[in-house]
Design a protein around this motif. Structure first.
Motif, PDB file in Angstrom:
ATOM      1  N   ASP A  51       0.861  -1.186   0.000  1.00 17.05           N
ATOM      2  CA  ASP A  51       0.000   0.000   0.000  1.00 17.05           C
ATOM      3  C   ASP A  51       0.896   1.234   0.000  1.00 17.05           C
ATOM      4  O   ASP A  51       1.706   1.418   0.914  1.00 17.05           O
ATOM      5  CB  ASP A  51      -0.903  -0.045   1.239  1.00 17.05           C
TER       6      ASP A  51
ATOM      7  N   ASP B 199      -3.454   7.306  -3.179  1.00 16.67           N
ATOM      8  CA  ASP B 199      -3.488   6.166  -2.246  1.00 16.67           C
ATOM      9  C   ASP B 199      -3.958   4.920  -3.000  1.00 16.67           C
ATOM     10  O   ASP B 199      -5.103   4.880  -3.477  1.00 16.67           O
ATOM     11  CB  ASP B 199      -4.438   6.519  -1.095  1.00 16.67           C
ATOM     12  N   THR B 200      -3.081   3.926  -3.095  1.00 21.21           N
ATOM     13  CA  THR B 200      -3.462   2.711  -3.831  1.00 21.21           C
ATOM     14  C   THR B 200      -2.696   1.510  -3.304  1.00 21.21           C
ATOM     15  O   THR B 200      -1.587   1.643  -2.786  1.00 21.21           O
ATOM     16  CB  THR B 200      -3.213   2.888  -5.353  1.00 21.21           C
TER      17      THR B 200
ATOM     18  N   GLU C 212     -11.201   0.392  -0.674  1.00 21.65           N
ATOM     19  CA  GLU C 212     -10.053  -0.453  -0.358  1.00 21.65           C
ATOM     20  C   GLU C 212     -10.451  -1.708   0.413  1.00 21.65           C
ATOM     21  O   GLU C 212     -10.022  -1.926   1.542  1.00 21.65           O
ATOM     22  CB  GLU C 212      -8.997   0.339   0.404  1.00 21.65           C
TER      23      GLU C 212
ATOM     24  N   GLU D 276      -6.821  -1.447  -3.436  1.00 25.02           N
ATOM     25  CA  GLU D 276      -7.287  -0.079  -3.186  1.00 25.02           C
ATOM     26  C   GLU D 276      -7.062   0.817  -4.401  1.00 25.02           C
ATOM     27  O   GLU D 276      -5.989   0.794  -5.005  1.00 25.02           O
ATOM     28  CB  GLU D 276      -6.508   0.517  -2.005  1.00 25.02           C
TER      29      GLU D 276
ATOM     30  N   THR E 170       1.349   5.591  -0.725  1.00 23.73           N
ATOM     31  CA  THR E 170       0.666   6.881  -0.789  1.00 23.73           C
ATOM     32  C   THR E 170       1.677   8.008  -0.964  1.00 23.73           C
ATOM     33  O   THR E 170       2.067   8.663   0.008  1.00 23.73           O
ATOM     34  CB  THR E 170      -0.190   7.131   0.474  1.00 23.73           C
TER      35      THR E 170
HETATM   36 CO    CO Z   1      -3.679   2.879   1.153  1.00 24.19          CO
END
Ligand code: CO
Ligand code: MF3
Ligand code: CO
Length: 259
Positions: free
Chosen positions: A103, A114-115, A210, A241, A105
């Motif tokens: 994760d 954010d992914t 997410e 996410e 960001t």
């Molecule tokens: Co995240």
């Protein structure tokens, strides 16, 4: 301090979010070939930090405040029974059959992208493979449920229905969130819920979806570090996410991968 108001972003601000989202997706693409047996999560972290700085961005997780301590690293790495917020460590070395969520960001010009994705390390077990595939499909269905004029509950209902029909459970303790210049801001986006309920979805809203989906029970437990969240039953958990923006006509995925 943070207000409970949902802000609607201007086209200019969404453009900034698009740049941050793009860099976040590229960072995951960059880390993808490093995910293999023998690599430590600290090595993944350090390469993420180096690459982020080289692109003129900052890592939002590093120093992010928490109840016990600030988050000490630049990315979250959550292996197998870790639901989310795993802390990279030299002692944690990937092995064949693991699943790992990464994760990221990055902050670009003040805005957060954010992914996260869950990766297979080597060859997954059949249940791990199914869990990860179902979780990615949960994210896809959650995004497909977003429409201007719809409700926040539409998203969670779509995710929960599919995850439970596949024999898995939806984590309750962690939710999606509004994101802009602020990392975590209203609205909260639960990955379970009831269609037609919750806040109205409006053009200009930008938030994450997410879903964290568990092999066994949905219950979570947080370690004494205040961050590492794991499944109470120590079975597997997976997560994907995206950061999305609601447009006049539908939805734009800001952290989509290039291909
Ligand atoms: Co995240
Ligand atoms: N990226 C996580 C999220 O999706 C948040 C991580 S907070 C951190 O919301 F401090 F652990 F990095
Ligand atoms: Co998030």
């Amino acid at each position: 301090m943070g207000s409970d108001r949902i802000v609607l972003l201007s086209r200019r601000e969404i453009d900034k979010m698009r740049q941050a989202g793009k860099l976040a997706a590229q960072l995951l693409d960059h880390l993808t070939p490093l995910v293999k047996p023998g690599v430590s999560t600290l090595e993944l972290n350090d390469e993420a930090e180096r690459w982020t700085q080289a692109h003129g961005a900052k890592s939002a997780p590093l120093g992010y405040p928490g109840a016990v301590m600030a988050f000490p690293k630049s990315i979250c790495t959550s292996i197998n029974n870790v639901i989310c917020h795993g802390i990279p460590s030299a002692k944690e070395v990937l092995k064949d059959g693991d699943i790992i969520n990464i994760d990221v960001t990055p902050i670009v010009d003040g805005y957060h992208g954010d992914t996260s994705r869950t990766f297979f390390v080597g060859t997954p077990s059949p249940v791990a493979k199914k869990l990860v595939e179902v979780t990615e499909e949960c994210l896809r269905r959650g995004i497909a449920a977003v429409k201007p004029g719809g409700r926040v509950g539409d998203i969670g209902a779509a995710i929960q229905e599919y995850a439970e029909a596949e024999g898995f459970s939806v984590v309750r303790d962690f939710v999606g969130h509004g994101v802009n210049r602020v990392f975590h801001t209203p609205p909260q986006i639960p990955h379970y819920g009831v269609r037609g309920k919750g806040k109205k979805l409006r053009p200009g809203m930008v938030f994450t979806i997410e879903p964290m989906i568990n092999e066994g029970s949905w219950e979570a437990e947080v370690l004494a570090d205040g961050w590492t969240a794991l499944t109470k039953d120590r079975k597997l958990s997976a997560q994907f996410e995206h950061t999305i923006a609601i447009t006049q006509t539908g939805v734009e995925i800001l952290t989509r991968r290039e291909d």
